[in-house]
Design a protein around this motif. Structure first.
Motif, mmCIF file in Angstrom:
data_model
loop_
_atom_site.group_PDB
_atom_site.id
_atom_site.type_symbol
_atom_site.label_atom_id
_atom_site.label_comp_id
_atom_site.label_asym_id
_atom_site.label_seq_id
_atom_site.Cartn_x
_atom_site.Cartn_y
_atom_site.Cartn_z
ATOM 1 N N ARG A 180 0.932 -1.149 0.202
ATOM 2 C CA ARG A 180 -0.077 0.065 0.007
ATOM 3 C C ARG A 180 0.823 1.364 0.017
ATOM 4 N NH1 ARG A 180 -3.209 -3.861 1.866
ATOM 5 N NH2 ARG A 180 -5.477 -3.698 2.016
ATOM 6 N N VAL A 181 1.969 1.233 0.789
ATOM 7 C CA VAL A 181 2.842 2.225 0.685
ATOM 8 C C VAL A 181 3.491 2.398 -0.636
ATOM 9 C CG1 VAL A 181 4.956 3.166 1.539
ATOM 10 C CG2 VAL A 181 3.502 1.933 3.004
ATOM 11 N N ASP A 182 3.840 1.428 -1.506
ATOM 12 C CA ASP A 182 4.372 1.416 -2.609
ATOM 13 C C ASP A 182 3.383 2.014 -3.612
ATOM 14 O OD1 ASP A 182 6.669 0.539 -1.524
ATOM 15 O OD2 ASP A 182 6.361 -1.641 -2.107
ATOM 16 N N LEU A 183 2.192 1.632 -3.504
ATOM 17 C CA LEU A 183 1.192 2.151 -4.581
ATOM 18 C C LEU A 183 0.871 3.624 -4.064
ATOM 19 C CD1 LEU A 183 -1.473 1.949 -6.259
ATOM 20 C CD2 LEU A 183 -2.884 1.032 -4.196
ATOM 21 N N ARG A 184 0.973 4.207 -3.046
ATOM 22 C CA ARG A 184 0.873 5.526 -2.747
ATOM 23 C C ARG A 184 2.190 6.267 -3.521
ATOM 24 N NH1 ARG A 184 -2.700 7.217 2.091
ATOM 25 N NH2 ARG A 184 -3.922 5.818 0.975
ATOM 26 N N GLN A 185 3.213 5.667 -3.333
ATOM 27 C CA GLN A 185 4.601 6.301 -3.898
ATOM 28 C C GLN A 185 4.541 6.324 -5.312
ATOM 29 O OE1 GLN A 185 7.328 7.663 -2.100
ATOM 30 N NE2 GLN A 185 5.519 7.723 -0.955
ATOM 31 N N GLU A 186 3.759 5.438 -6.155
ATOM 32 C CA GLU A 186 3.708 5.322 -7.574
ATOM 33 C C GLU A 186 2.794 6.316 -7.974
ATOM 34 O OE1 GLU A 186 5.171 4.091 -10.762
ATOM 35 O OE2 GLU A 186 5.750 3.187 -9.090
ATOM 36 N N ARG A 187 1.684 6.443 -7.308
ATOM 37 C CA ARG A 187 0.930 7.570 -7.403
ATOM 38 C C ARG A 187 1.524 8.916 -7.672
ATOM 39 N NH1 ARG A 187 -3.884 7.344 -3.260
ATOM 40 N NH2 ARG A 187 -4.621 8.974 -4.621
ATOM 41 N N GLN A 188 2.525 9.035 -6.527
ATOM 42 C CA GLN A 188 2.953 10.369 -6.557
ATOM 43 C C GLN A 188 3.998 10.605 -7.587
ATOM 44 O OE1 GLN A 188 4.976 10.737 -2.688
ATOM 45 N NE2 GLN A 188 3.016 10.332 -1.293
ATOM 46 N N ARG A 189 4.454 9.591 -8.151
ATOM 47 C CA ARG A 189 5.446 9.729 -9.269
ATOM 48 C C ARG A 189 4.856 10.530 -10.544
ATOM 49 N NH1 ARG A 189 7.014 4.780 -7.426
ATOM 50 N NH2 ARG A 189 9.100 4.683 -6.098
ATOM 51 N N GLN A 190 3.408 10.199 -10.693
ATOM 52 C CA GLN A 190 2.852 11.028 -11.742
ATOM 53 C C GLN A 190 3.047 12.571 -11.527
ATOM 54 O OE1 GLN A 190 -1.024 8.624 -12.881
ATOM 55 N NE2 GLN A 190 -0.815 8.701 -10.517
ATOM 56 N N LEU A 191 3.115 13.203 -10.400
ATOM 57 C CA LEU A 191 3.369 14.767 -10.229
ATOM 58 C C LEU A 191 4.860 14.859 -10.848
ATOM 59 C CD1 LEU A 191 1.938 15.106 -6.713
ATOM 60 C CD2 LEU A 191 0.925 15.210 -8.890
ATOM 61 N N ASP A 192 5.704 14.038 -11.160
ATOM 62 C CA ASP A 192 7.048 14.299 -11.569
ATOM 63 C C ASP A 192 7.172 14.339 -13.048
ATOM 64 O OD1 ASP A 192 7.924 14.483 -8.731
ATOM 65 O OD2 ASP A 192 8.200 11.964 -8.882
ATOM 66 N N GLN A 193 5.840 14.035 -13.751
ATOM 67 C CA GLN A 193 5.922 13.822 -15.346
ATOM 68 C C GLN A 193 5.845 15.299 -15.893
ATOM 69 O OE1 GLN A 193 6.636 11.039 -16.704
ATOM 70 N NE2 GLN A 193 6.669 10.237 -14.549
ATOM 71 N N PRO A 194 6.503 15.448 -17.132
ATOM 72 C CA PRO A 194 6.418 16.816 -17.747
ATOM 73 C C PRO A 194 4.907 17.341 -17.832
ATOM 74 C CG PRO A 194 7.926 15.322 -18.808
ATOM 75 C CD PRO A 194 7.079 14.254 -17.831
#
Length: 300
Positions: A165-179
């Motif tokens: 569940r922690v990994d899932l939330r971190q993966e969701r956050q990576r979307q904020l790093d996209q151009p």
């Protein structure tokens, strides 16, 4: 029936982040097929009958609930009078894109059904607006903070499930790093800063992370004092997704105790958008909120 102009794209370009999101593409393709069907003067039952589809298949495709195969898409386009080869090629390319596996499918073991619509579409949004009354918004949480929130939830989870569940939330956050990342506008209740979720060290690191995230030009954070949230009458967490394309309707995600509501009904979305507008107007400004965060850090 009038044929579509073969020299004009069926879509508003560019599609941006939507083109990389299979769930969003299914919705856009379905909406476009519905638009073409209506222009052709046909109803779904007619289409199912003419093309030999199973009952309600056309409706499921138009709602984005049924993955459209290339052969079915081609048959629909021909039936609706689309004969421009470039239009057809573009449409079929997007159909292929929509049939890819969404990244979040790899987390299906820990992704609840009620959270799936939000996770599936938030990366395709132009803007994410959220209010959280009890915790730091998920897209702004540190891994340690997320772990503490998950462990405090109902039921006894194995360590593996907590980490997933922690990994899932971190993966969701990576979307904020996209151009082409969404703009995130978040309002949190003042009381969130007073809850030492996970203990003092975890909470201090979380506050430091919020200060750092506020440096990003695409992130806006406001703190709503207790009297503000009492006056506006927000009793639960709310997230609104705003999409750049008119073919993709805005959506609202409303959290409840054991489930949630995800809807794209315009009147419901508008009601919650207005509520968030009032909340943002009454909350502290980003500069004032940053000062409060720094004061709280000194008190930790």
């Amino acid at each position: 029936m009038a044929a579509a102009d073969p020299n004009v794209s069926l879509f508003v370009r560019p599609l941006g982040a939507v083109e990389k999101n299979p769930t969003a593409l299914k919705l856009i393709l379905g909406a476009k097929l519905r638009e073409l069907r209506l222009a052709a003067g046909l109803d779904p039952v007619d289409v199912d009958s003419r093309l030999g589809f199973s009952r309600s298949k056309t409706s499921r495709i138009e709602l984005g609930r049924h993955g459209c195969k290339s052969a079915d898409a081609l048959a629909l386009l021909r039936l609706y009078g689309v004969d421009g080869e470039e239009c057809i090629a573009e449409f079929l390319h997007l159909v292929d894109q929509s049939r890819r596996t969404d990244w979040w499918h790899s987390f299906s073991d820990v992704l609840s059904d009620f959270l799936t619509p939000l996770v599936a579409l938030e990366g395709a949004a132009e803007r994410i607006r959220t209010y959280e009354p009890f915790y730091v918004p998920g897209l702004l949480q540190t891994p340690a903070y997320t772990r503490a929130v998950v462990q405090a939830g109902p039921g006894q989870l194995l360590a593996h499930d907590v980490m997933r569940r922690v990994d899932l939330r971190q993966e969701r956050q990576r979307q904020l790093d996209q151009p082409d990342a969404p703009r995130l506008w978040a309002v949190i209740d003042e009381s969130v800063l007073l809850r030492a979720v996970g203990g003092p060290d975890v909470m201090r690191a979380q506050l430091e992370h919020l200060v750092k995230m506020m440096e990003r030009p695409r992130v806006t954070l406001q703190i709503a004092p207790l009297d503000v949230t009492a006056a506006v009458g927000v009793g639960t967490g709310v997230t609104c997704l705003r999409f750049a394309l008119s073919d993709l309707k805005d959506a609202v995600y409303i959290e409840h105790l054991t489930d949630s509501t995800f809807t794209q009904k315009p009147q419901v979305v508008e009601e919650y958008r207005n509520m968030l507008d009032r909340l943002g107007a009454c909350a502290l400004t980003p500069a004032e909120s940053l000062a409060v965060l720094r004061e709280r850090l000194l008190a930790c």
